[in-house]
Scaffold this motif. Structure first.
Motif, PDB file in Angstrom:
ATOM      1  N   THR A  24      33.377  51.376  60.906  1.00 20.09           N
ATOM      2  CA  THR A  24      33.713  52.539  60.089  1.00 20.09           C
ATOM      3  C   THR A  24      34.911  53.275  60.680  1.00 20.09           C
ATOM      4  N   THR A  26      37.531  56.721  60.121  1.00 16.88           N
ATOM      5  CA  THR A  26      37.882  57.947  59.421  1.00 16.88           C
ATOM      6  C   THR A  26      39.314  58.272  59.768  1.00 16.88           C
ATOM      7  N   ALA A 121      29.120  64.164  53.634  1.00 13.01           N
ATOM      8  CA  ALA A 121      30.569  63.945  53.758  1.00 13.01           C
ATOM      9  C   ALA A 121      31.269  65.227  54.199  1.00 13.01           C
ATOM     10  N   SER A 204      28.455  56.255  46.992  1.00 14.83           N
ATOM     11  CA  SER A 204      29.866  56.443  47.321  1.00 14.83           C
ATOM     12  C   SER A 204      30.292  57.860  46.963  1.00 14.83           C
ATOM     13  N   TYR A 227      40.058  59.785  50.179  1.00 15.70           N
ATOM     14  CA  TYR A 227      39.239  58.693  50.685  1.00 15.70           C
ATOM     15  C   TYR A 227      37.979  58.529  49.840  1.00 15.70           C
ATOM     16  N   ASN A 229      34.013  57.435  50.852  1.00 15.30           N
ATOM     17  CA  ASN A 229      32.997  57.049  51.835  1.00 15.30           C
ATOM     18  C   ASN A 229      31.802  56.461  51.103  1.00 15.30           C
ATOM     19  N   PHE A 245      27.757  54.242  57.387  1.00 12.15           N
ATOM     20  CA  PHE A 245      28.683  54.427  56.268  1.00 12.15           C
ATOM     21  C   PHE A 245      30.020  53.784  56.575  1.00 12.15           C
ATOM     22  N   THR A 246      30.759  53.480  55.514  1.00 17.09           N
ATOM     23  CA  THR A 246      32.089  52.907  55.629  1.00 17.09           C
ATOM     24  C   THR A 246      33.059  53.788  54.846  1.00 17.09           C
ATOM     25  N   GLN A 247      34.333  53.590  55.108  1.00 14.85           N
ATOM     26  CA  GLN A 247      35.353  54.420  54.457  1.00 14.85           C
ATOM     27  C   GLN A 247      36.536  53.566  54.038  1.00 14.85           C
TER      28      GLN A 247
END
Length: 280
Positions: A24, A26, A121, A204, A227, A229, A245-247
């Motif tokens: 992940t 950011t 978020a 998302s 972005y 997430n 989580f991924t971004q």
């Protein structure tokens, strides 16, 4: 993983929000050369001026026509609650309880999962992540208990890295220089349920982010970036929590032809306009 890999490389790169897989990221926006300078405008031709005038005339005519229509009583069928879509509100009251200043007690359904993801978020993108005690409280509030300790260790390593803090203009304690205001704020635009089951959800969150130092003489002025997430959530202890989580970047809209705010205006706006509690 090296610091440059974690933060996206040299000056103006991003910092990493480490997930369960360590993939992940950011990213923080690169600062433009002159974000507060005037925007170059392309001279309008006479033809474009005629077109604009024509559009304005049509709009005025349309508004006049709409206002001249007779009043009609509303159809009772139209008073039904809105459908649960990606843009319409559900009508469910937002949560009222908080933990470490973060909303909690979300509904055990898709709407609750979306509300939780949006608020998570905001918390993970806030300036509180640069404060040791505040960061610990955020991690404990949003992450699942079985992954919170590992995430805490990863995040402490990132947010106390002297090179990273220096690059974004903060001192080793994560504080802004005297006379400057540090801004890190996430502004969710929408949410989408990717997967949902009784006790797990994948949601998302599309958002814009403000990041930088506002004030006279800032070398890292506040910029905007976009972005998405994607949060993996699990229902634990009567609430939703993050397991990973991924971004990814974007989708980013085309910038409007507007005058950029001065450093003083930006600092005042952030201090005067508080954050929101998000609910579907």
């Amino acid at each position: 993983m090296s610091n440059d890999d974690q933060y996206g490389g040299g000056a103006g790169g991003g910092y990493g929000e480490v997930g369960g897989t360590g993939q992940t990221r950011t990213r923080l926006p690169d600062a433009p050369a002159d974000p507060y300078g005037p925007t170059r405008r392309t001279p309008r031709t006479s033809r474009s001026l005629i077109t604009v005038v024509g559009v304005v005339v049509l709009l005025i005519a349309a508004i006049a026509f709409a206002n001249s229509a007779p009043d009609t009583k509303s159809d009772p069928a139209s008073d039904k609650p809105p459908t649960d879509s990606s843009t319409a509100a559900t009508g469910t009251d937002p949560v009222t309880a908080k933990s470490a200043g973060i909303p909690k007690g979300f509904a055990h359904d898709e709407q609750g999962a979306q509300s939780a993801a949006a608020n998570f978020a905001v918390a993970l993108g806030s300036d509180g992540m640069f404060n040791t005690s505040r960061r610990g409280a955020i991690v404990q509030a949003v992450y699942a208990p079985d992954v919170a300790a590992a995430r805490q260790s990863d995040l402490d390593r990132i947010y106390t890295d002297a090179q990273f803090l220096s690059r974004i203009g903060l001192d080793p304690a994560g504080k802004a220089p005297k006379g400057l205001t540090f801004i890190s704020r996430t502004n969710p635009v929408g949410t989408k349920v990717e997967k949902y089951s009784a006790d797990t959800a994948t949601v998302s969150v599309w958002y814009s982010a403000l990041f930088g130092l506002a004030g006279e003489g800032s070398k890292s002025p506040v910029t905007e970036s976009w972005y998405t997430n994607t949060f993996e959530l699990r229902w634990i202890g009567n609430d939703w929590h993050i397991t990973d989580f991924t971004q990814k970047d974007g989708p980013a809209p085309v910038g409007q032809d507007q005058r950029a705010a001065t450093a003083e205006e930006m600092a005042a706006a952030v201090s005067q306009f508080g954050g929101l509690t998000y609910a579907r």
